[in-house]
Scaffold this active site. Structure first.
Site, mmCIF file in Angstrom:
data_model
loop_
_atom_site.group_PDB
_atom_site.id
_atom_site.type_symbol
_atom_site.label_atom_id
_atom_site.label_comp_id
_atom_site.label_asym_id
_atom_site.label_seq_id
_atom_site.Cartn_x
_atom_site.Cartn_y
_atom_site.Cartn_z
ATOM 1 N N GLU A 30 -9.705 -2.281 5.392
ATOM 2 C CA GLU A 30 -10.383 -2.022 6.653
ATOM 3 C C GLU A 30 -11.585 -2.952 6.838
ATOM 4 O OE1 GLU A 30 -9.146 -0.207 8.818
ATOM 5 O OE2 GLU A 30 -8.119 1.525 7.987
ATOM 6 N N ASP B 75 0.818 -1.212 0.000
ATOM 7 C CA ASP B 75 0.000 0.000 0.000
ATOM 8 C C ASP B 75 0.852 1.263 0.000
ATOM 9 O OD1 ASP B 75 0.934 -0.266 2.660
ATOM 10 O OD2 ASP B 75 -0.957 -1.141 3.311
ATOM 11 N N ASN C 250 -7.685 -3.563 14.491
ATOM 12 C CA ASN C 250 -9.071 -3.851 14.091
ATOM 13 C C ASN C 250 -9.143 -5.016 13.109
ATOM 14 O OD1 ASN C 250 -8.082 -2.709 11.756
ATOM 15 N ND2 ASN C 250 -9.528 -0.994 11.689
ATOM 16 N N HIS D 234 -7.310 -5.334 10.287
ATOM 17 C CA HIS D 234 -7.034 -5.040 8.878
ATOM 18 C C HIS D 234 -5.692 -5.621 8.454
ATOM 19 C CE1 HIS D 234 -4.895 -1.196 10.265
ATOM 20 N NE2 HIS D 234 -4.005 -1.747 9.456
#
Length: 243
Positions: free
Chosen positions: A143, A67, A136, A138
């Site tokens: 996400e 990314d 979380n 990811h």
């Protein structure tokens, strides 16, 4: 799935680097999927050390990063281009033309995502994908709620991800709100996956990812369906489940 318990972060980094080194030695022209953030820094440091000792050769290796933030250029110290040069590329004999990272300055999202998917395909796919995991759940910047079928795409970063990444910036207001990310489909097409995790703040995410239901609410949970996943984590990160 294989799980290796590390005593601490240094042990984790060495174990992860051993796995990557084995891939490089077995396939000198391997395609490595690279991750950023705080988790892989020790792993990259160990790889650099072994390269300087003459144990590793990156001359034929290709790398494809997961990314990049949107809106910042490769010379920005917070870009993942800069991160990779600082932590790995500038210290080994990898060819710059063999390193691939999304172009954060490309404003045409559809164009950039299509280009990056073609990069992955033209390299013949990824032999070993290195991953961290967010608090979380990811992976990459995929996400919670992201479709498992997505390839490279634009992402609006969650508040928790922005807050977690703010430690790398002068203030939370400077953290980019959007990014380009390899999709979960791209990740799952890698031949091998190496996930590293350190610290108690990753324990719940690991537990949900590998002992909970497979759901887009926990993007990393899809890794339960991959046939070649290795986890290297310290005792704190593994503390929420019986591995």
């Amino acid at each position: 799935m294989r799980v290796y318990k590390a005593v601490d972060y240094n042990d984790l980094s060495r174990k992860a680097a051993n796995i990557i080194s084995a891939q490089i030695i077995m396939k000198p022209d391997a395609v490595l999927g690279m991750a950023t953030g705080s988790s892989p820094i020790g792993t990259y440091k160990q790889l650099v050390e072994w390269y300087k000792k003459g144990d590793l050769d990156f001359s034929e290796i290709k790398t494809i990063n997961l990314d990049e933030y949107m809106g910042i250029g490769p010379e920005n110290e917070q870009s993942y281009h800069f991160y990779m040069r600082t932590n790995l590329f500038d210290h080994v004999n990898i060819k710059p033309e063999n390193t691939f990272i999304p172009d954060g300055l490309e404003e045409d999202g559809e164009k950039e995502c299509a280009r990056y998917d073609e990069v992955i395909n033209s390299c013949g796919g990824i032999d070993l994908q290195l991953l961290g995991i967010g608090g979380n759940g990811h992976i990459g910047f995929n996400e919670p709620g992201t479709s498992f079928g997505k390839t490279t795409h634009q992402v609006a970063l969650s508040e928790s991800t922005i807050e977690a990444n703010s430690r790398f910036f002068s203030s939370i207001d400077e953290v980019p709100k959007y990014a380009y990310s390899m999709g979960i489909k791209n990740i799952m097409q890698a031949k091998n996956i190496l996930l590293i995790a350190s610290g108690i703040n990753k324990a719940e995410a690991l537990q949900k990812a590998f002992f909970g239901p497979i759901t887009p609410a926990v993007p990393a949970s899809i890794l339960q369906l991959h046939n070649n996943v290795t986890i290297v984590a310290d005792e704190d990160a593994l503390s929420a489940a019986k591995w």
